[in-house]
Write an enzyme that holds these catalytic residues in place. Sequence first.
Site: not given
Ligand code: DGJ
Length: 729
Positions: A477, A547
Amino acid sequence: MIEYREQENLFLLHGRSTTYAVKIFRNTYLAHLYWGPKIDSTGILHHFQPMAIPYSVDAGREEPLFSLNSLKREYPDYGTSDIRHPAFTARNSTGDRITDFACKDYRIYGGKPELPGLPSLRSHGDDDAETLEIRMRDERTGLECTLYYTVYDQFDVIIRSSFFQNTAEDPIYLERAYSASVDFDDADFDALYLHGAWAREAWVNRTPLQPGVFSFGSKTGATGHQQNPFIALARNTTSESAGEVWGMNLVYSGNFTVNTEVDQFSRTRATIGINDCNFSWKLEHGQVFYTPEAVLAYSGSGLNGLSQEFHGLYMQRLVPEGFARKERPVLINTWEAAYFDVSHSRVVSIAQEAAKLGIELVVLDDGWFKGRNDDTSSLGDWKTDRDKFPDGLGAVSGEVQDIGLDFGIWIEPEMISENSDLYREHPDWCIKVPGRTPSTGRNQLVLDFSRQEIRDYIIKVISDVLKEAHVKYVKWDMNRQMTDLYASAFSPDRQGEAAHRYILGVYEVMDSLTSSFPEVLFEGCAGGGGRFDPGILAYMPQIWTSDDTDAVERVCIQYGTSMAYPVAAMGSHVSAVPNHQVGRVTPLTTRGRVAMSGVFGYELDPKSLSEDEKQEIGEQIAFYKEHRKTFQFGRFYRLKSPFPDRHSGAWMHISQDRKTVIVSYFQNFAVPMAGFSKLKLKGIDEDAVYTDPEGKLFHGSVLVNAGLPIGYLHGDYQSYTVVLQKKDE
Ligand code: DGJ
């Protein structure tokens, strides 16, 4: 195949069914002649008309006079007689930025070069691709530039990049160095590009070109949620299934820019490359600079044809070879189920429930490392939180494996929290301008990946985690935009290099970790699709698309993302309702159908499911596994765009053996008296007969020309998916 016609100084670069033609004029100027369907070159030179233009400057003092403004050019420089947007600019020791490049020599060879430190497309040996290099030189400054062009026998693409070298004694500063520039004869184009925001990535925008410059790009340090390094120039009448379209996509994950310029003759120049905002690169004597690769693709069969060109190329020549045809597991991710509240027992209980549903891998998302209970701390401290996992990650991973699932983990290696042991020990490891307090985003700072010792440290600690936890999957990430850019290990005159050096550092760490753990499936992520680009795909075969897991939003996001990127690259999960991002309540069936159209998984707490939901999820997973190859590696066609009104969208997947066709229709919002929906299918065998699960027969010609009736769907968020099987002849 690349042909060189010596007498005419003409290069013809042939793809599967396309030709790209380039000519060296007066042994000096590199001119663009043609890019489109395959041609024989006879007569092409009659199109080449360098000329003097009223109220223009001449290219030189030779006879007959002409202006560079009259030429379609391959890699235009700045400051002589071409007044359009240049592909590069370089400041030399006298302080001017004028260059006048002349072609010096060329080289044609089988295969394709790799770019040092940058992700690049592969060739399979020397036989499936050919490369042309043309070296140009500016005598006065001693700056040289070599252009690379690769074509593949099996694809209608040209891979372009360039390589600069300073042969002079004094330093030269590159202030712009794009990857490709293409001049078109006219401006009868729509620019089609992907625009968005966090949780709303990759919406398709289409706008006719106008005189002047149209430009978009990113300055966030990553490619970003707002824009994608992709543009298609489509004829105004081009649709999903018909018409001409030319596409450009940059193999790069940092700041980029895409520009089109319609000039005084209504011609179009399209450029793509590293963003020149806050960019400069110092070349000392002998030093070199490589631009990232740009993928140029042409389709005469509409946007679907263009997308399929990118999809095929990326699956076969870009994503790590071991994953090109490897089926991706159905996973469950802890994020929306538990957020930071993860623990050994919680992960094990999720795994137990998940196993009953047929899920194959559990991903322990954020919250597993030392003191990480919310987003204010701990990034950089890549050690297991012993309060949550008293026996370590190896123990939880072992238990998950005993249950029959593989184990995966989340990391965010490029970041550092101020509240972390790493920061307390190395406060100078974050990116910040001397004398300024750096801004935080999601309470975090960015590690200075331009520094070798920081990269080495991260490679070591992350490797230890991956080994300890016996992971089969990693979600990588990256959760903030970059500001306060500075590369502390470099001198003031190299600070324009900071953003690119950062991304080169990221690539080095990605390359090291993915090569050390070749069996591990890596999924890229940057707050969802904030870094969804071919650069990441070179290391990680899939990327978390957004997300936003709401089905309605995902129809739009996945539709747009598929313009350039393959289905097998799009991470896509079913989540709980009300949806955590937009609060919408959509049926589980529709959530499943949308998510299955990508790399499928779940992002919810299986313990909170009713028996009916468990039953349905079990069926979804069984269905997906039965058709996984078709979804992940089949041929994908978009059938109905959800843009601009977002009412409905549709697409289809055709299996590689062409026997199975899966059609999905999504009615995001019900429309009264909407008429009768039917979908005209694409790419199927028009002479064959197909049967649906009820035994209804459809001739291929009917499905293509009259369409597949969808029937009436009542209400918002409804969907319809049908599997058609081709009957044996
Ligand atoms: C952002 C990501 O896109 C989410 O899926 C998740 O992993 C969060 N960060 C975790 O902090």
